[in-house]
Design a protein around this motif. Sequence first.
Motif, PDB file in Angstrom:
ATOM      1  N   VAL A   1     -17.477   2.080   0.871  1.00  0.00           N
ATOM      2  CA  VAL A   1     -16.106   2.267   1.337  1.00  0.00           C
ATOM      3  C   VAL A   1     -15.194   1.348   0.539  1.00  0.00           C
ATOM      4  O   VAL A   1     -15.325   0.121   0.604  1.00  0.00           O
ATOM      5  N   LEU A   2     -14.277   1.959  -0.226  1.00  0.00           N
ATOM      6  CA  LEU A   2     -13.277   1.230  -0.996  1.00  0.00           C
ATOM      7  C   LEU A   2     -11.908   1.449  -0.359  1.00  0.00           C
ATOM      8  O   LEU A   2     -11.606   2.551   0.125  1.00  0.00           O
ATOM      9  N   ARG A   3     -11.087   0.430  -0.373  1.00  0.00           N
ATOM     10  CA  ARG A   3      -9.801   0.489   0.325  1.00  0.00           C
ATOM     11  C   ARG A   3      -8.644   0.444  -0.669  1.00  0.00           C
ATOM     12  O   ARG A   3      -8.593  -0.428  -1.544  1.00  0.00           O
ATOM     13  N   VAL A   4      -7.705   1.408  -0.509  1.00  0.00           N
ATOM     14  CA  VAL A   4      -6.500   1.513  -1.331  1.00  0.00           C
ATOM     15  C   VAL A   4      -5.293   1.265  -0.433  1.00  0.00           C
ATOM     16  O   VAL A   4      -5.210   1.817   0.677  1.00  0.00           O
ATOM     17  N   VAL A   5      -4.331   0.468  -0.909  1.00  0.00           N
ATOM     18  CA  VAL A   5      -3.196   0.059  -0.086  1.00  0.00           C
ATOM     19  C   VAL A   5      -1.903   0.228  -0.885  1.00  0.00           C
ATOM     20  O   VAL A   5      -1.857  -0.115  -2.072  1.00  0.00           O
ATOM     21  N   ILE A   6      -0.874   0.784  -0.233  1.00  0.00           N
ATOM     22  CA  ILE A   6       0.456   0.915  -0.833  1.00  0.00           C
ATOM     23  C   ILE A   6       1.490   0.570   0.229  1.00  0.00           C
ATOM     24  O   ILE A   6       1.388   1.017   1.372  1.00  0.00           O
ATOM     25  N   ARG A   7       2.495  -0.198  -0.166  1.00  0.00           N
ATOM     26  CA  ARG A   7       3.625  -0.489   0.721  1.00  0.00           C
ATOM     27  C   ARG A   7       4.746   0.480   0.423  1.00  0.00           C
ATOM     28  O   ARG A   7       5.128   0.672  -0.732  1.00  0.00           O
ATOM     29  N   THR A   8       5.304   1.079   1.483  1.00  0.00           N
ATOM     30  CA  THR A   8       6.346   2.092   1.343  1.00  0.00           C
ATOM     31  C   THR A   8       7.518   1.746   2.254  1.00  0.00           C
ATOM     32  O   THR A   8       7.451   0.823   3.076  1.00  0.00           O
TER      33      THR A   8
ATOM     34  N   GLY B   1      12.247  -2.484   7.823  1.00  0.00           N
ATOM     35  CA  GLY B   1      11.623  -3.060   6.642  1.00  0.00           C
ATOM     36  C   GLY B   1      10.731  -2.069   5.916  1.00  0.00           C
ATOM     37  O   GLY B   1      11.192  -1.055   5.415  1.00  0.00           O
ATOM     38  N   TRP B   2       9.430  -2.349   5.908  1.00  0.00           N
ATOM     39  CA  TRP B   2       8.485  -1.549   5.151  1.00  0.00           C
ATOM     40  C   TRP B   2       7.264  -1.243   6.001  1.00  0.00           C
ATOM     41  O   TRP B   2       7.037  -1.857   7.045  1.00  0.00           O
ATOM     42  N   SER B   3       6.478  -0.283   5.523  1.00  0.00           N
ATOM     43  CA  SER B   3       5.214   0.080   6.164  1.00  0.00           C
ATOM     44  C   SER B   3       4.113   0.024   5.122  1.00  0.00           C
ATOM     45  O   SER B   3       4.375   0.062   3.916  1.00  0.00           O
ATOM     46  N   ARG B   4       2.891  -0.034   5.597  1.00  0.00           N
ATOM     47  CA  ARG B   4       1.745  -0.137   4.696  1.00  0.00           C
ATOM     48  C   ARG B   4       0.787   1.007   4.955  1.00  0.00           C
ATOM     49  O   ARG B   4       0.377   1.245   6.092  1.00  0.00           O
ATOM     50  N   ILE B   5       0.427   1.704   3.894  1.00  0.00           N
ATOM     51  CA  ILE B   5      -0.560   2.778   3.955  1.00  0.00           C
ATOM     52  C   ILE B   5      -1.917   2.202   3.570  1.00  0.00           C
ATOM     53  O   ILE B   5      -2.056   1.583   2.509  1.00  0.00           O
ATOM     54  N   ILE B   6      -2.888   2.379   4.409  1.00  0.00           N
ATOM     55  CA  ILE B   6      -4.249   1.897   4.157  1.00  0.00           C
ATOM     56  C   ILE B   6      -5.173   3.108   4.188  1.00  0.00           C
ATOM     57  O   ILE B   6      -5.292   3.783   5.213  1.00  0.00           O
ATOM     58  N   VAL B   7      -5.812   3.376   3.068  1.00  0.00           N
ATOM     59  CA  VAL B   7      -6.697   4.528   2.937  1.00  0.00           C
ATOM     60  C   VAL B   7      -8.072   4.040   2.511  1.00  0.00           C
ATOM     61  O   VAL B   7      -8.200   3.295   1.525  1.00  0.00           O
ATOM     62  N   ASP B   8      -9.102   4.444   3.247  1.00  0.00           N
ATOM     63  CA  ASP B   8     -10.489   4.134   2.922  1.00  0.00           C
ATOM     64  C   ASP B   8     -11.130   5.329   2.236  1.00  0.00           C
ATOM     65  O   ASP B   8     -11.079   6.459   2.763  1.00  0.00           O
ATOM     66  N   VAL B   9     -11.722   5.099   1.086  1.00  0.00           N
ATOM     67  CA  VAL B   9     -12.383   6.146   0.305  1.00  0.00           C
ATOM     68  C   VAL B   9     -13.879   5.862   0.320  1.00  0.00           C
ATOM     69  O   VAL B   9     -14.318   4.789  -0.132  1.00  0.00           O
TER      70      VAL B   9
END
Length: 376
Positions: free
Chosen positions: A271-278, A213-221
């Motif tokens: 801390v702000l969180r950015v998320v992308i599904r790949t 399926g898919w994966s999720r990238i979670i990045v904290d800035v």
Amino acid sequence: MTLPVSTATEPPAEEPPALPAPWDAIVPVLQDVGWRALQVAIIVIAALLIAIILRAVIRRVVDRIVSGAKNRARVDDTQALERSPVAQVRVVQRTRTLGSILQNIVGVTIIVVALLLIVSVINPNILGSLTLLTAAIGAGLGFGAQNIVKDVLNGIFIVAEDQVGIGDVVDLGLATGIVEYVSVRVTHVRDVNGTLWYVRNGEITRIGNLSQGWSRIIVDVGVPVDSDIDEVEHALQDAAAGLAKDPKWRSRIVDRPEIWGLEAVTGETLVLRVVIRTRAHSKDDVAKELRVRLKRATDDLDLGVTTISSVRLEGHDGAHRVRGANPPKTKPTPVPIATERPVWRPKLRPKRSRDTPPASGNTPPAGNAAPPEADA
């Protein structure tokens, strides 16, 4: 005058020399051994031919399925299936895994049947004489064979349910890495250090497949505490959206980027969180490019010292945010709207004349009696 009668007898015909006594016993043995050896050779050749034919059939079926998946996706390479609009990579991986398992099953089955036939040719009575011995050995090895049966059954279900395929990145608890080989009893997993782990299928109680399926990238800035949150969120959203629109990366991203907002406030950092599904196999590459673009976006804002780190949610956090900030929406169910509110009204009984007796035989109340009609 009488002729003299000759009393001499003709010499007897010479008989072929008789074979020595040992050859009388050796020749039948050689004939029997030769016949049995011929039968064994026929069995071995037939088993090899059957194995070659079945393996060729299995290989041909696997190749046809894989080629069909590539043709539907319009790609030439199996790895390119993940970047194609029609992702058929799971079909390819599952087909190859089932093909390798079927080849193993066919090989083992043919070897066992061939050995039984060879033993019956060598000594037809040996199988009957070994019945009691094999029963005793089977009873003794029954407890030890439980693990083998468990491994085989679990391996069959793992492959049949498409839990693991060759080329998947998995976490089996006992080992984490890429699956290189799957058999009915053992799964081969190679980790990032190059170590090849042999995991018995019966010992696998949970499987974390990172390739389906898919994966999720979670990045904290992390930005300074005095930063403008709206301005930073807008910059991060633009950077992530630019990555999703890039022709080089957009085929690996399956959904629009999201900003999950302010996740934590420490002494001097927001801390702000950015998320992308790949796509599953593209997670690491997209995560690296995303961190680079987020770093450039924060540098353009001149925020000073910032921190950017990838996060993997587990436990309660992972279960709580599994759907992300924006849960999926479904189409509303149409409900008919009434034009006016329904009003309950009592049901009126029909009036009866005085001369007409009631059906129940009881006298109706006076209030319900109808007035007498005038004579015509």
